[in-house]
Design a protein around this motif. Structure first.
Motif, PDB file in Angstrom:
ATOM      1  N   MET A 127      -6.306  16.594 -20.819  1.00  0.00           N
ATOM      2  CA  MET A 127      -5.246  15.652 -20.612  1.00  0.00           C
ATOM      3  C   MET A 127      -4.146  16.351 -19.822  1.00  0.00           C
ATOM      4  O   MET A 127      -3.745  17.462 -20.135  1.00  0.00           O
ATOM      5  CB  MET A 127      -4.727  15.183 -21.975  1.00  0.00           C
ATOM      6  N   SER A 128      -3.639  15.679 -18.819  1.00  0.00           N
ATOM      7  CA  SER A 128      -2.647  16.311 -17.957  1.00  0.00           C
ATOM      8  C   SER A 128      -1.291  16.399 -18.654  1.00  0.00           C
ATOM      9  O   SER A 128      -1.000  15.688 -19.618  1.00  0.00           O
ATOM     10  CB  SER A 128      -2.509  15.522 -16.655  1.00  0.00           C
ATOM     11  N   THR A 129      -0.463  17.262 -18.135  1.00  0.00           N
ATOM     12  CA  THR A 129       0.871  17.469 -18.693  1.00  0.00           C
ATOM     13  C   THR A 129       1.712  16.204 -18.574  1.00  0.00           C
ATOM     14  O   THR A 129       2.469  15.862 -19.475  1.00  0.00           O
ATOM     15  CB  THR A 129       1.555  18.630 -17.960  1.00  0.00           C
ATOM     16  N   ARG A 130       1.544  15.508 -17.471  1.00  0.00           N
ATOM     17  CA  ARG A 130       2.317  14.276 -17.255  1.00  0.00           C
ATOM     18  C   ARG A 130       1.935  13.210 -18.279  1.00  0.00           C
ATOM     19  O   ARG A 130       2.805  12.536 -18.829  1.00  0.00           O
ATOM     20  CB  ARG A 130       2.088  13.766 -15.840  1.00  0.00           C
ATOM     21  N   VAL A 131       0.648  13.056 -18.572  1.00  0.00           N
ATOM     22  CA  VAL A 131       0.207  12.060 -19.557  1.00  0.00           C
ATOM     23  C   VAL A 131       0.733  12.430 -20.937  1.00  0.00           C
ATOM     24  O   VAL A 131       1.218  11.573 -21.686  1.00  0.00           O
ATOM     25  CB  VAL A 131      -1.338  11.947 -19.561  1.00  0.00           C
ATOM     26  N   ARG A 132       0.670  13.718 -21.298  1.00  0.00           N
ATOM     27  CA  ARG A 132       1.212  14.167 -22.592  1.00  0.00           C
ATOM     28  C   ARG A 132       2.701  13.882 -22.688  1.00  0.00           C
ATOM     29  O   ARG A 132       3.202  13.481 -23.734  1.00  0.00           O
ATOM     30  CB  ARG A 132       0.968  15.663 -22.769  1.00  0.00           C
ATOM     31  N   TYR A 149       4.396  11.481 -21.155  1.00  0.00           N
ATOM     32  CA  TYR A 149       4.585  10.041 -21.346  1.00  0.00           C
ATOM     33  C   TYR A 149       4.225   9.622 -22.768  1.00  0.00           C
ATOM     34  O   TYR A 149       4.904   8.790 -23.367  1.00  0.00           O
ATOM     35  CB  TYR A 149       3.771   9.240 -20.332  1.00  0.00           C
ATOM     36  N   LEU A 150       3.156  10.168 -23.314  1.00  0.00           N
ATOM     37  CA  LEU A 150       2.764   9.841 -24.686  1.00  0.00           C
ATOM     38  C   LEU A 150       3.821  10.321 -25.687  1.00  0.00           C
ATOM     39  O   LEU A 150       4.126   9.623 -26.655  1.00  0.00           O
ATOM     40  CB  LEU A 150       1.400  10.439 -25.023  1.00  0.00           C
ATOM     41  N   SER A 151       4.384  11.481 -25.450  1.00  0.00           N
ATOM     42  CA  SER A 151       5.444  11.991 -26.326  1.00  0.00           C
ATOM     43  C   SER A 151       6.670  11.091 -26.275  1.00  0.00           C
ATOM     44  O   SER A 151       7.269  10.784 -27.308  1.00  0.00           O
ATOM     45  CB  SER A 151       5.834  13.408 -25.922  1.00  0.00           C
ATOM     46  N   LEU A 152       7.052  10.671 -25.077  1.00  0.00           N
ATOM     47  CA  LEU A 152       8.195   9.774 -24.945  1.00  0.00           C
ATOM     48  C   LEU A 152       7.929   8.430 -25.610  1.00  0.00           C
ATOM     49  O   LEU A 152       8.814   7.859 -26.254  1.00  0.00           O
ATOM     50  CB  LEU A 152       8.550   9.576 -23.472  1.00  0.00           C
ATOM     51  N   ALA A 153       6.708   7.916 -25.472  1.00  0.00           N
ATOM     52  CA  ALA A 153       6.352   6.644 -26.104  1.00  0.00           C
ATOM     53  C   ALA A 153       6.387   6.769 -27.628  1.00  0.00           C
ATOM     54  O   ALA A 153       6.876   5.876 -28.323  1.00  0.00           O
ATOM     55  CB  ALA A 153       4.969   6.188 -25.649  1.00  0.00           C
ATOM     56  N   ALA A 154       5.898   7.877 -28.168  1.00  0.00           N
ATOM     57  CA  ALA A 154       5.930   8.102 -29.613  1.00  0.00           C
ATOM     58  C   ALA A 154       7.367   8.196 -30.105  1.00  0.00           C
ATOM     59  O   ALA A 154       7.721   7.621 -31.142  1.00  0.00           O
ATOM     60  CB  ALA A 154       5.145   9.360 -29.971  1.00  0.00           C
ATOM     61  N   LEU A 155       8.216   8.900 -29.369  1.00  0.00           N
ATOM     62  CA  LEU A 155       9.620   9.012 -29.748  1.00  0.00           C
ATOM     63  C   LEU A 155      10.297   7.641 -29.724  1.00  0.00           C
ATOM     64  O   LEU A 155      11.050   7.294 -30.634  1.00  0.00           O
ATOM     65  CB  LEU A 155      10.345   9.978 -28.810  1.00  0.00           C
ATOM     66  N   ALA A 156      10.018   6.858 -28.698  1.00  0.00           N
ATOM     67  CA  ALA A 156      10.591   5.513 -28.608  1.00  0.00           C
ATOM     68  C   ALA A 156      10.129   4.646 -29.773  1.00  0.00           C
ATOM     69  O   ALA A 156      10.929   3.900 -30.356  1.00  0.00           O
ATOM     70  CB  ALA A 156      10.208   4.867 -27.276  1.00  0.00           C
ATOM     71  N   LEU A 157       8.877   4.765 -30.158  1.00  0.00           N
ATOM     72  CA  LEU A 157       8.336   3.994 -31.281  1.00  0.00           C
ATOM     73  C   LEU A 157       9.023   4.379 -32.590  1.00  0.00           C
ATOM     74  O   LEU A 157       9.400   3.525 -33.391  1.00  0.00           O
ATOM     75  CB  LEU A 157       6.828   4.206 -31.386  1.00  0.00           C
ATOM     76  N   VAL A 158       9.223   5.670 -32.798  1.00  0.00           N
ATOM     77  CA  VAL A 158       9.899   6.147 -34.013  1.00  0.00           C
ATOM     78  C   VAL A 158      11.340   5.634 -34.038  1.00  0.00           C
ATOM     79  O   VAL A 158      11.828   5.177 -35.078  1.00  0.00           O
ATOM     80  CB  VAL A 158       9.848   7.685 -34.099  1.00  0.00           C
ATOM     81  N   LEU A 159      12.042   5.704 -32.918  1.00  0.00           N
ATOM     82  CA  LEU A 159      13.424   5.233 -32.863  1.00  0.00           C
ATOM     83  C   LEU A 159      13.536   3.727 -33.119  1.00  0.00           C
ATOM     84  O   LEU A 159      14.433   3.272 -33.827  1.00  0.00           O
ATOM     85  CB  LEU A 159      14.064   5.597 -31.527  1.00  0.00           C
ATOM     86  N   VAL A 160      12.618   2.949 -32.570  1.00  0.00           N
ATOM     87  CA  VAL A 160      12.629   1.499 -32.792  1.00  0.00           C
ATOM     88  C   VAL A 160      12.329   1.196 -34.257  1.00  0.00           C
ATOM     89  O   VAL A 160      12.989   0.351 -34.878  1.00  0.00           O
ATOM     90  CB  VAL A 160      11.622   0.791 -31.852  1.00  0.00           C
ATOM     91  N   ALA A 161      11.345   1.883 -34.849  1.00  0.00           N
ATOM     92  CA  ALA A 161      11.021   1.681 -36.264  1.00  0.00           C
ATOM     93  C   ALA A 161      12.225   2.023 -37.139  1.00  0.00           C
ATOM     94  O   ALA A 161      12.550   1.295 -38.083  1.00  0.00           O
ATOM     95  CB  ALA A 161       9.810   2.520 -36.654  1.00  0.00           C
ATOM     96  N   TRP A 162      12.905   3.130 -36.828  1.00  0.00           N
ATOM     97  CA  TRP A 162      14.089   3.506 -37.595  1.00  0.00           C
ATOM     98  C   TRP A 162      15.170   2.435 -37.473  1.00  0.00           C
ATOM     99  O   TRP A 162      15.780   2.038 -38.457  1.00  0.00           O
ATOM    100  CB  TRP A 162      14.643   4.854 -37.115  1.00  0.00           C
ATOM    101  N   ALA A 163      15.403   1.960 -36.248  1.00  0.00           N
ATOM    102  CA  ALA A 163      16.455   0.964 -36.020  1.00  0.00           C
ATOM    103  C   ALA A 163      16.163  -0.339 -36.752  1.00  0.00           C
ATOM    104  O   ALA A 163      17.072  -0.981 -37.277  1.00  0.00           O
ATOM    105  CB  ALA A 163      16.618   0.708 -34.530  1.00  0.00           C
TER     106      ALA A 163
END
Length: 187
Positions: free
Chosen positions: A1-6, A8-22
């Motif tokens: 898996m490329s660094t760029r895909v990782r 983006y996946l990390s940012l998406a996971a962080l966004a999901l956690v922040l939305v769930a918290w909110a």
């Protein structure tokens, strides 16, 4: 898996956690649906012990048998304090509550407007850790440790050692007239 895909996946996971918290865990003080309660005392044993963290959330109605957190009604001793006990009855004068480990009923009869919320999630012992982190001395020590760790982890960009021919010569060596010699004074 490329660094760029990782990335983006990390940012998406962080966004999901922040939305769930909110949506689910944002405290009422920030306009959210929950309140965090740290249990003090033994009135709710064996359900909750001192130092447990209980997350309560608002509900449209409250029933007998539910554990709720409520503010002691105004004009009463302890007004404004939050108590977490079980509803054992109620009427037009308000709810009747009692701690699971208490032989007598609470002296207050809060109304629905006094109830902060019903018990939703409990984390045994976590309240003790959070209470300790709110102590100024521990908070300062934690901040200092983070700063030390950041300084220790900070890497300077490596500099290449200067090559032999690239060293700068002193100003007097670059002069075409030769080195400067201090003037001699005859006495």
């Amino acid at each position: 898996m490329s660094t760029r895909v990782r990335s983006y996946l990390s940012l998406a996971a962080l966004a999901l956690v922040l939305v769930a918290w909110a949506l689910l865990l944002r405290p009422a003080s920030l306009g959210g649906p929950v309140t965090y309660i740290i249990i003090r005392g033994s009135s709710m044993q064996p359900t909750y012990a001192a130092g447990d963290l209980v997350i309560v959330r608002q509900a449209s109605e409250y029933r007998v048998g539910e554990v709720v957190a409520y503010r002691v009604p105004g004009g009463e001793i302890g007004a404004g304090h939050i108590v977490i006990h079980r509803i054992v009855g109620g009427d037009d004068n308000g709810f009747t509550l009692r701690g699971d480990n208490n032989p007598s009923l609470d002296p207050w009869n809060p109304h629905a407007s006094d109830i902060v919320g019903e018990a939703w999630v409990a984390a045994p012992g976590l309240g003790r850790i959070l209470a300790a982190l709110h102590q100024p001395l521990l908070l300062a020590a934690f901040a200092a440790a983070v700063m030390v760790a950041m300084v220790m982890a900070w890497k300077r960009s490596p500099r290449a050692p200067p090559s032999i021919g690239s060293r700068r010569r002193p100003a007097h060596a670059r002069s075409s007239r030769g080195p400067r010699v201090p003037a001699q004074v005859d006495s």
